[in-house]
Design an enzyme around this catalytic site. Structure first.
Site, PDB file in Angstrom:
ATOM      1  N   ASP A 146     -63.450  69.244  37.796  1.00 50.35           N
ATOM      2  CA  ASP A 146     -64.400  68.469  36.997  1.00 50.35           C
ATOM      3  C   ASP A 146     -65.563  69.395  36.638  1.00 50.35           C
ATOM      4  O   ASP A 146     -66.260  69.901  37.522  1.00 50.35           O
ATOM      5  CB  ASP A 146     -64.872  67.257  37.823  1.00 50.35           C
ATOM      6  CG  ASP A 146     -65.787  66.326  37.046  1.00 50.35           C
ATOM      7  OD1 ASP A 146     -66.749  66.826  36.431  1.00 50.35           O
ATOM      8  OD2 ASP A 146     -65.551  65.104  37.077  1.00 50.35           O
ATOM      9  N   HIS A 173     -68.948  68.373  37.945  1.00 54.57           N
ATOM     10  CA  HIS A 173     -69.039  68.479  39.408  1.00 54.57           C
ATOM     11  C   HIS A 173     -69.175  69.928  39.874  1.00 54.57           C
ATOM     12  O   HIS A 173     -69.992  70.222  40.752  1.00 54.57           O
ATOM     13  CB  HIS A 173     -67.811  67.839  40.067  1.00 54.57           C
ATOM     14  CG  HIS A 173     -67.707  66.369  39.836  1.00 54.57           C
ATOM     15  ND1 HIS A 173     -66.658  65.618  40.320  1.00 54.57           N
ATOM     16  CD2 HIS A 173     -68.524  65.502  39.177  1.00 54.57           C
ATOM     17  CE1 HIS A 173     -66.836  64.356  39.955  1.00 54.57           C
ATOM     18  NE2 HIS A 173     -67.945  64.254  39.266  1.00 54.57           N
ATOM     19  N   HIS A 204     -72.898  62.546  34.658  1.00 51.53           N
ATOM     20  CA  HIS A 204     -72.190  63.094  33.502  1.00 51.53           C
ATOM     21  C   HIS A 204     -73.012  62.917  32.226  1.00 51.53           C
ATOM     22  O   HIS A 204     -73.708  61.931  32.074  1.00 51.53           O
ATOM     23  CB  HIS A 204     -70.851  62.383  33.309  1.00 51.53           C
ATOM     24  CG  HIS A 204     -69.945  62.480  34.503  1.00 51.53           C
ATOM     25  ND1 HIS A 204     -68.663  61.996  34.499  1.00 51.53           N
ATOM     26  CD2 HIS A 204     -70.129  63.006  35.738  1.00 51.53           C
ATOM     27  CE1 HIS A 204     -68.095  62.213  35.678  1.00 51.53           C
ATOM     28  NE2 HIS A 204     -68.963  62.813  36.448  1.00 51.53           N
ATOM     29  N   HIS A 223     -61.376  67.597  34.286  1.00 48.00           N
ATOM     30  CA  HIS A 223     -62.259  66.539  33.801  1.00 48.00           C
ATOM     31  C   HIS A 223     -63.353  67.222  32.997  1.00 48.00           C
ATOM     32  O   HIS A 223     -64.092  68.054  33.542  1.00 48.00           O
ATOM     33  CB  HIS A 223     -62.899  65.766  34.966  1.00 48.00           C
ATOM     34  CG  HIS A 223     -61.972  64.793  35.627  1.00 48.00           C
ATOM     35  ND1 HIS A 223     -62.293  64.137  36.797  1.00 48.00           N
ATOM     36  CD2 HIS A 223     -60.751  64.341  35.262  1.00 48.00           C
ATOM     37  CE1 HIS A 223     -61.296  63.334  37.130  1.00 48.00           C
ATOM     38  NE2 HIS A 223     -60.344  63.437  36.221  1.00 48.00           N
ATOM     39  N   HIS A 273     -56.437  57.876  38.258  1.00 51.97           N
ATOM     40  CA  HIS A 273     -57.579  58.086  39.154  1.00 51.97           C
ATOM     41  C   HIS A 273     -57.587  56.992  40.219  1.00 51.97           C
ATOM     42  O   HIS A 273     -57.585  55.807  39.901  1.00 51.97           O
ATOM     43  CB  HIS A 273     -58.876  58.052  38.337  1.00 51.97           C
ATOM     44  CG  HIS A 273     -60.047  58.706  39.014  1.00 51.97           C
ATOM     45  ND1 HIS A 273     -60.434  58.404  40.301  1.00 51.97           N
ATOM     46  CD2 HIS A 273     -60.922  59.652  38.581  1.00 51.97           C
ATOM     47  CE1 HIS A 273     -61.496  59.138  40.620  1.00 51.97           C
ATOM     48  NE2 HIS A 273     -61.802  59.915  39.596  1.00 51.97           N
ATOM     49  N   TYR A 331     -62.851  55.273  43.108  1.00 53.61           N
ATOM     50  CA  TYR A 331     -63.773  56.226  43.742  1.00 53.61           C
ATOM     51  C   TYR A 331     -64.382  55.646  45.006  1.00 53.61           C
ATOM     52  O   TYR A 331     -65.073  56.332  45.740  1.00 53.61           O
ATOM     53  CB  TYR A 331     -64.845  56.665  42.751  1.00 53.61           C
ATOM     54  CG  TYR A 331     -65.502  55.525  42.024  1.00 53.61           C
ATOM     55  CD1 TYR A 331     -66.479  54.760  42.655  1.00 53.61           C
ATOM     56  CD2 TYR A 331     -65.130  55.178  40.726  1.00 53.61           C
ATOM     57  CE1 TYR A 331     -67.063  53.687  42.010  1.00 53.61           C
ATOM     58  CE2 TYR A 331     -65.700  54.114  40.072  1.00 53.61           C
ATOM     59  CZ  TYR A 331     -66.665  53.368  40.720  1.00 53.61           C
ATOM     60  OH  TYR A 331     -67.244  52.297  40.083  1.00 53.61           O
ATOM     61  N   ASP A 377     -74.242  64.939  40.254  1.00 55.55           N
ATOM     62  CA  ASP A 377     -73.117  64.206  39.673  1.00 55.55           C
ATOM     63  C   ASP A 377     -73.545  63.118  38.692  1.00 55.55           C
ATOM     64  O   ASP A 377     -73.289  61.941  38.910  1.00 55.55           O
ATOM     65  CB  ASP A 377     -72.241  63.603  40.784  1.00 55.55           C
ATOM     66  CG  ASP A 377     -70.953  62.997  40.216  1.00 55.55           C
ATOM     67  OD1 ASP A 377     -70.685  63.172  39.002  1.00 55.55           O
ATOM     68  OD2 ASP A 377     -70.222  62.358  40.985  1.00 55.55           O
ATOM     69  N   GLU A 422     -64.801  62.087  30.796  1.00 56.14           N
ATOM     70  CA  GLU A 422     -65.406  60.976  31.556  1.00 56.14           C
ATOM     71  C   GLU A 422     -66.884  60.914  31.206  1.00 56.14           C
ATOM     72  O   GLU A 422     -67.751  60.775  32.069  1.00 56.14           O
ATOM     73  CB  GLU A 422     -65.268  61.223  33.055  1.00 56.14           C
ATOM     74  CG  GLU A 422     -63.860  61.394  33.551  1.00 56.14           C
ATOM     75  CD  GLU A 422     -63.826  61.798  35.026  1.00 56.14           C
ATOM     76  OE1 GLU A 422     -64.491  62.775  35.403  1.00 56.14           O
ATOM     77  OE2 GLU A 422     -63.151  61.106  35.794  1.00 56.14           O
ATOM     78  N   ARG A 426     -63.673  48.184  42.885  1.00 57.26           N
ATOM     79  CA  ARG A 426     -64.383  47.346  43.843  1.00 57.26           C
ATOM     80  C   ARG A 426     -63.449  46.619  44.808  1.00 57.26           C
ATOM     81  O   ARG A 426     -63.880  45.727  45.536  1.00 57.26           O
ATOM     82  CB  ARG A 426     -65.305  46.370  43.112  1.00 57.26           C
ATOM     83  CG  ARG A 426     -66.619  47.036  42.744  1.00 57.26           C
ATOM     84  CD  ARG A 426     -67.396  46.319  41.683  1.00 57.26           C
ATOM     85  NE  ARG A 426     -66.930  46.646  40.340  1.00 57.26           N
ATOM     86  CZ  ARG A 426     -67.270  47.762  39.688  1.00 57.26           C
ATOM     87  NH1 ARG A 426     -68.053  48.641  40.233  1.00 57.26           N
ATOM     88  NH2 ARG A 426     -66.810  47.986  38.475  1.00 57.26           N
ATOM     89  N   HIS A 484     -60.953  61.383  44.930  1.00 58.64           N
ATOM     90  CA  HIS A 484     -62.114  62.045  45.521  1.00 58.64           C
ATOM     91  C   HIS A 484     -61.825  62.215  47.003  1.00 58.64           C
ATOM     92  O   HIS A 484     -61.548  61.221  47.683  1.00 58.64           O
ATOM     93  CB  HIS A 484     -63.374  61.200  45.335  1.00 58.64           C
ATOM     94  CG  HIS A 484     -63.795  61.022  43.908  1.00 58.64           C
ATOM     95  ND1 HIS A 484     -64.919  60.334  43.540  1.00 58.64           N
ATOM     96  CD2 HIS A 484     -63.229  61.472  42.754  1.00 58.64           C
ATOM     97  CE1 HIS A 484     -65.046  60.365  42.217  1.00 58.64           C
ATOM     98  NE2 HIS A 484     -64.022  61.038  41.718  1.00 58.64           N
ATOM     99  N   GLU A 527     -60.023  66.180  43.649  1.00 55.86           N
ATOM    100  CA  GLU A 527     -61.020  66.487  42.629  1.00 55.86           C
ATOM    101  C   GLU A 527     -62.135  67.345  43.218  1.00 55.86           C
ATOM    102  O   GLU A 527     -62.602  67.098  44.330  1.00 55.86           O
ATOM    103  CB  GLU A 527     -61.595  65.184  42.050  1.00 55.86           C
ATOM    104  CG  GLU A 527     -62.600  65.438  40.923  1.00 55.86           C
ATOM    105  CD  GLU A 527     -62.955  64.187  40.131  1.00 55.86           C
ATOM    106  OE1 GLU A 527     -62.293  63.138  40.308  1.00 55.86           O
ATOM    107  OE2 GLU A 527     -63.904  64.272  39.332  1.00 55.86           O
TER     108      GLU A 527
END
Ligand code: FE
Ligand code: FE
Ligand code: ZN
Length: 282
Positions: A180, A183, A230, A215, A71, A74, A228, A260, A41, A111, A146
């Site tokens: 991934d 994905h 998971h 992933h 990572h 995102y 998307d 993940e 964030r 990403h 990714e």
């Protein structure tokens, strides 16, 4: 640990530092892990404590860890329509790569971005520009693009798009791809029925030598849903048999594999143990 053991781990919280993540990994049977390089964030990243980084390097060495797959947040978007958002993404990634130098030889996954209506051409152009600005030839980190589900205006939902980004980057020897499973499945690549065909297609478009990490996620949605979301391993639409094939596949089993899935630590420990069984360990 046998020489052929897979490098398997999950996403861990970085709040207690590097060495603490290494200890947590050991406690759940992991031999690699992922972590966010900064708060998704926003805000500034914590300064690296060199002793803490050295302690993790020693732990990884002692316990035969595979490469880490850090990572990027995102929320970073190298192809936003807003110049200040692009600038923030570039600055954050450049800073992350500097801090990754304390853990040389590992991976930094991100990403590619969302073009937010500017179109795929402009998206790819902006991502290439961003990478050309951020990568530096001396860096000891390989940056991984990714594979994305193609949700909304995401760039990187096809192997072709990833190949075009890599083609545009000057220091392309610093680039690889993290596949991934959720994905690519949501993106329309049928790894459940045609894993080898998907890998052949990856090889033709991108080149398997670029494939550096996985992933491992099951999916809540059908093939080509572009959603998307998971799911736990074996509980989703991809299914346990596919993951059994993945962890034993000669082209995949030597790559670091990161879970993940929607789990707490005990759930991750159970999935790691399950996947090690499927891989013929333990
Ligand atoms: Fe990701
Ligand atoms: Fe992922
Ligand atoms: Zn995802």
């Amino acid at each position: 640990m046998t020489a052929s053991a897979i490098s398997l781990g999950c996403h861990l919280s970085s709040s207690a530092g590097f060495a603490a993540m290494g200890e947590t990994a050991l406690a759940i049977g992991a031999t690699t892990f992922a972590f966010f390089t900064r708060n998704p964030r926003g805000g500034n990243a914590k300064a690296v404590d060199p002793d803490d980084a050295a302690a993790l390097r020693a732990l990884m060495e002692e316990h035969g860890f595979g490469k880490l797959v850090a990572h990027a947040p995102y929320t970073l978007n190298l192809c936003s329509a807003k110049p200040d958002v692009i600038e923030f993404a570039r600055r954050s990634m450049a800073d992350d790569l500097q801090r990754m130098e304390y853990l040389p030889g590992n991976y930094y996954n991100f990403h590619p971005g969302s073009h937010v209506g500017q179109g795929i051409e402009e998206g790819i152009r902006l991502i290439v520009d961003g990478l050309n600005q951020v990568l530096f030839p001396e860096q000891a980190t390989t940056v991984l693009l990714e594979t994305m589900a193609g949700k909304g205006s995401e760039v990187g939902g096809t192997f072709e798009e990833l190949a075009r980004i890599i083609d545009g980057v000057r220091e392309d020897q610093l680039l690889g791809v993290c596949l991934d499973t959720c994905h690519v499945w949501d993106g329309g690549y049928d790894i459940r029925e045609h894993l080898d065909d998907v890998l052949s297609e990856f090889d033709r478009t991108i080149g398997l030598e670029r494939l550096k990490a996985l992933h491992l996620n099951d999916s809540k949605n059908p093939l080509a849903s572009h959603k998307d979301r998971h799911e736990k391993i074996g509980k989703g639409t991809i299914g346990g048999e596919t993951f059994s094939a993945v962890v034993t596949h000669p082209l995949l089993r030597n790559l670091p594999m990161i879970l993940e899935t929607p789990n707490e630590l005990d759930g991750y420990a159970a999935e790691i143990s399950l996947l090690r069984q499927l891989a013929g360990e333990a």
